[in-house]
Design an enzyme around this catalytic site. Structure first.
Site, PDB file in Angstrom:
ATOM      1  N   TYR A 125       0.824  -1.205   0.000  1.00  0.00           N
ATOM      2  CA  TYR A 125       0.000   0.000   0.000  1.00  0.00           C
ATOM      3  C   TYR A 125       0.861   1.259   0.000  1.00  0.00           C
ATOM      4  O   TYR A 125       0.570   2.233  -0.682  1.00  0.00           O
ATOM      5  CB  TYR A 125      -0.939   0.002   1.210  1.00  0.00           C
ATOM      6  CG  TYR A 125      -2.136  -0.891   1.006  1.00  0.00           C
ATOM      7  CD1 TYR A 125      -2.891  -0.811  -0.163  1.00  0.00           C
ATOM      8  CD2 TYR A 125      -2.500  -1.827   1.954  1.00  0.00           C
ATOM      9  CE1 TYR A 125      -3.976  -1.647  -0.365  1.00  0.00           C
ATOM     10  CE2 TYR A 125      -3.593  -2.662   1.770  1.00  0.00           C
ATOM     11  CZ  TYR A 125      -4.321  -2.561   0.602  1.00  0.00           C
ATOM     12  OH  TYR A 125      -5.393  -3.380   0.408  1.00  0.00           O
ATOM     13  N   GLU A 218      -3.094 -30.258   6.501  1.00  0.00           N
ATOM     14  CA  GLU A 218      -3.275 -29.336   5.371  1.00  0.00           C
ATOM     15  C   GLU A 218      -4.406 -28.358   5.619  1.00  0.00           C
ATOM     16  O   GLU A 218      -4.258 -27.161   5.420  1.00  0.00           O
ATOM     17  CB  GLU A 218      -3.547 -30.132   4.084  1.00  0.00           C
ATOM     18  CG  GLU A 218      -3.885 -29.253   2.898  1.00  0.00           C
ATOM     19  CD  GLU A 218      -4.265 -30.054   1.658  1.00  0.00           C
ATOM     20  OE1 GLU A 218      -4.200 -31.287   1.705  1.00  0.00           O
ATOM     21  OE2 GLU A 218      -4.624 -29.431   0.657  1.00  0.00           O
ATOM     22  N   ASP A 271      -4.770 -33.973   1.729  1.00  0.00           N
ATOM     23  CA  ASP A 271      -5.729 -34.554   0.788  1.00  0.00           C
ATOM     24  C   ASP A 271      -5.025 -35.535  -0.144  1.00  0.00           C
ATOM     25  O   ASP A 271      -3.825 -35.410  -0.396  1.00  0.00           O
ATOM     26  CB  ASP A 271      -6.373 -33.456  -0.077  1.00  0.00           C
ATOM     27  CG  ASP A 271      -7.449 -32.706   0.675  1.00  0.00           C
ATOM     28  OD1 ASP A 271      -7.883 -33.188   1.732  1.00  0.00           O
ATOM     29  OD2 ASP A 271      -7.841 -31.631   0.202  1.00  0.00           O
TER      30      ASP A 271
END
Length: 384
Positions: A125, A218, A271
């Site tokens: 920013y 995860e 996964d």
DNA sequence: GACCGACTCATTTTGAGCGG
DNA sequence: CCGCTCAAAATGAGTCGGTC
């Protein structure tokens, strides 16, 4: 210029001379390095043949990545060698990148002078407002930070840049910041304890544990489930999640735990899809993109689940066929020479089956099944 | 024409905010 | 309340253009 081809064809074990690394510096030392960079640049003023010099950076492309494969241990990690790429003001294409490096260093020196720390987001920013033409997106800032890291050879944190962390920890771990009360990670509710993005603070933490395992998860949802069920009371363990791809702070924290308690095995629960394996590998080997900082945080994570054998435990309808993107990640993993053989076999199995599954699929056997699953896997030494 | 670097786009996870 | 978009942290692949 360099015989990278020859190097690649005959893999060597690393030595300190080949390994490029980033130093951890005090704000004063980091400032000094910036000043040296400026002085080097200003030498053109006194030169008899003035020319703007290029900035020599360590190449962060895969060409310059090397794999260390431990001789005595089974640990491996990725590191970068000494090939250079440059940021030059003379080539039109690279001129902006050249200016970006200087603008960022200016900003960093201001931050360091005030002994402050900012997040990458804050930096973006600030730079966007100062010079929008040079920093249109966050990505430009992130890349330039890595450029400066490789130019000055010091860690990102040394430059006063923090990453806002997403990592959480829970379980049998006592944390103590200097002059603060001890935090018991077993008693901080289902959300766990947030891992600070302040690496300096993480380094100063005093750690105590009676756990026998570390489990890296995860997904946040799975983490919450396990913490809510107080799994660490049944399995004496420390639970850690990074909510997807791990950020530096979480990797650093895990690395600290593994160095402080080297006898604790670390298990990964991801996964059953290529992205899950990729996340596991990021913990295990580090990543090239993070360049000089990556290797520092690699640790020896074992793949607990889900793996090919576990597919029979879940209902058929929870299997989803692999999407093109999954195959892409799989291909990329396959082409990496660092991938160990039994991981390669698992991945082959996944691609040939053409299907993937999420950890949540194990819930179909009841909400407490996940815990039984983990216990069974650990006592059977069913991990690779 | 080959190659390299910069840039753009895609994908993972979660959470926040907004509108129908 | 649900879905949409955006933000934040990652990683990787593809494309475009300049240099040799």
């Amino acid at each position: 210029m360099e015989t990278t081809g020859l190097f690649k064809s005959s893999m060597r074990f690393f030595s300190d001379q080949e390994l490029c690394y980033a130093d951890i510096l005090t704000p004063q030392e980091a400032l000094a390095r910036i000043q040296v960079a400026v002085l080097n640049f200003l030498r053109i003023l006194s030169s008899s043949t003035p020319a703007i010099s290029n900035l020599p950076l360590i190449d962060r492309s895969s060409n310059n990545s090397r794999v260390n494969q431990g001789i005595l241990t089974d640990e491996s990690w990725i590191f970068l060698s000494h090939s250079f790429s440059t940021r030059s003001l003379m080539r039109a294409n690279a001129a902006k990148a050249f200016v970006r490096v200087w603008k960022l260093m200016e900003m960093c020196s201001q931050i360091l002078l005030q002994e402050k720390r900012v997040t990458q987001r804050e930096l973006f920013y600030k730079l966007l407002c100062d010079s929008p033409a040079y920093f249109p997106t966050q990505l430009h800032v992130n890349r330039t930070i890595q450029d400066v890291v490789t130019l000055l050879r010091c860690s990102r944190f040394s430059l006063g840049v923090m990453a806002s962390s997403r990592g959480l920890v829970a379980g049998r771990l006592l944390l103590q910041e200097p002059e603060q009360e001890t935090v018991d990670c077993a008693a901080c509710g289902s959300s766990g304890y947030a891992i600070s993005g302040d690496l300096d603070l993480l380094q100063k933490l005093t750690l105590k544990t009676d756990a026998r395992y570390v489990i890296v998860i995860e997904k946040h949802a799975i983490f919450q489930r396990l913490v809510e069920d107080r799994v660490f009371n049944h399995i004496p363990s420390i639970l850690i999640t990074a909510k997807g791809y791990p950020d530096i702070a979480t990797r650093y924290f895990l690395h600290r735990i593994s160095k402080t308690f080297p006898h604790l095995p670390i298990f990964g629960l991801v996964d059953w899809n290529p992205a899950g394996l990729a996340i596991l590998c990021t913990f295990k080997y580090g990543s090239i993109g993070m360049g000089l900082e990556a290797y520092r945080y690699a640790c020896n994570v074992k793949w607990l689940g889900m793996r090919g054998d576990d597919v029979q435990l879940i209902p058929q309808e929870s299997l989803v066929s692999l999407k093109p993107r999954d195959l892409q990640i799989a291909k990329s993993l396959m082409s990496s020479e660092i991938l160990q053989e039994n991981y390669r076999e698992e991945l082959t199995l996944m691609v040939e089956g053409g299907q993937k599954a999420e950890l949540e699929a194990l819930y179909h056997n009841g909400f407490d099944y996940l815990q039984k699953y983990i216990v069974k896997k650990i006592i059977q030494f069913n991990y690779i």
